[in-house]
Enzyme design. Structure first.
Site, mmCIF file in Angstrom:
data_model
loop_
_atom_site.group_PDB
_atom_site.id
_atom_site.type_symbol
_atom_site.label_atom_id
_atom_site.label_comp_id
_atom_site.label_asym_id
_atom_site.label_seq_id
_atom_site.Cartn_x
_atom_site.Cartn_y
_atom_site.Cartn_z
ATOM 1 N N ASP A 105 5.749 -3.633 -0.941
ATOM 2 C CA ASP A 105 6.499 -2.374 -1.009
ATOM 3 C C ASP A 105 7.413 -2.421 -2.234
ATOM 4 O O ASP A 105 6.966 -2.153 -3.347
ATOM 5 C CB ASP A 105 7.272 -2.190 0.307
ATOM 6 C CG ASP A 105 8.018 -0.879 0.376
ATOM 7 O OD1 ASP A 105 7.653 0.061 -0.354
ATOM 8 O OD2 ASP A 105 8.968 -0.773 1.173
ATOM 9 N N PHE A 112 5.561 5.234 5.267
ATOM 10 C CA PHE A 112 5.857 4.126 6.169
ATOM 11 C C PHE A 112 4.742 3.986 7.195
ATOM 12 O O PHE A 112 4.456 4.903 7.956
ATOM 13 C CB PHE A 112 7.212 4.325 6.867
ATOM 14 C CG PHE A 112 7.729 3.022 7.403
ATOM 15 C CD1 PHE A 112 8.438 2.151 6.584
ATOM 16 C CD2 PHE A 112 7.459 2.640 8.711
ATOM 17 C CE1 PHE A 112 8.880 0.923 7.067
ATOM 18 C CE2 PHE A 112 7.899 1.417 9.200
ATOM 19 C CZ PHE A 112 8.611 0.561 8.375
ATOM 20 N N LYS A 140 1.600 -0.525 -1.676
ATOM 21 C CA LYS A 140 2.015 0.873 -1.863
ATOM 22 C C LYS A 140 2.004 1.231 -3.344
ATOM 23 O O LYS A 140 2.495 0.460 -4.171
ATOM 24 C CB LYS A 140 3.433 1.086 -1.308
ATOM 25 C CG LYS A 140 3.481 1.055 0.205
ATOM 26 C CD LYS A 140 4.832 1.511 0.725
ATOM 27 C CE LYS A 140 4.924 1.251 2.215
ATOM 28 N NZ LYS A 140 6.255 1.536 2.779
#
Ligand code: IMP
Ligand code: MG
Length: 182
Positions: A102, A151, A130
């Protein structure tokens, strides 16, 4: 729990098909070598269990537990190692396995810390990455799936320690992220 998801991104067969590919690639790359796999807990638990059973090589498995989230949906930047001693990886070929890339803070800190322990090589494998601007860039060698900056939960990934046991990966409904912690 399914009702808490906006949508499912990867169902069980899709995850397992992708694991077949990554495992084949890793098995090829580390042929004739002896891997030391370092699993970053807890999020990578399902991923590690399913991936390693597809890699028919002699390997060692070590686990690291780190905390960077403190139960919130946003990263705090600070990475805390929950163990006093690091695994002995001097001269070893290390493969770090984590659930998701992330902000990059966790994997950058893990990689940096392991590098001080003088391994022969380090590679990084994440199930999910991501697509976003990261606080810290992390070189990844194997990626399961690239996803949008949303998320996600399930298959090891949690929100406030829930949803890890879902066998698939899905996007959590936005309004649940904004609810106050109970
Ligand atoms: P980073 O340090 O921001 O790269 O985040 C790493 C850790 O935060 C991961 O190992 C996860 O435990 C957690 N995390 C980041 N994004 C998500 C997400 O979308 N769902 C669940 N956990 C996440
Ligand atoms: Mg994690």
């Amino acid at each position: 729990m399914r009702g808490d998801l906006d949508r499912v991104l990867f169902d069980e067969p899709a995850i397992h098909r992708r694991l077949d590919d990554i495992a084949a690639q890793i098995s090829k790359d580390y042929r004739e070598r002896e891997l030391t796999v370092i699993a970053v807990l807890h999020g990578s638990l399902m991923f590690v269990a399913d991936l390693l059973r597809r890699i028919p090589l002699p390997l060692k498995l070590e686990c690291l537990s780190v905390a960077s989230y403190h139960g919130k949906a946003r990263t705090s930047g600070e990475v805390i190692f929950n163990q006093i001693t690091l695994p002995d990886i001097v001269g070893r070929d290390v493969l770090i396995l984590d659930d998701i890339l992330d902000s990059g803070n966790t994997l950058a800190a893990v990689r940096e810390t392991l590098e001080t322990a003088k391994p022969q090589s380090i590679r990084v494998c994440v199930l999910l990455s991501k697509k976003k601007q990261r606080a810290r860039e992390v070189e990844t060698d194997y990626i399961g799936f690239e996803i949008e900056d949303e998320f996600v939960v399930g298959y090891g990934l949690d929100f406030r320690e829930r949803y890890r046991n879902l066998p698939y990966i899905g996007v959590l409904r936005r309004e649940l992220l904004d609810q106050p912690d109970k």
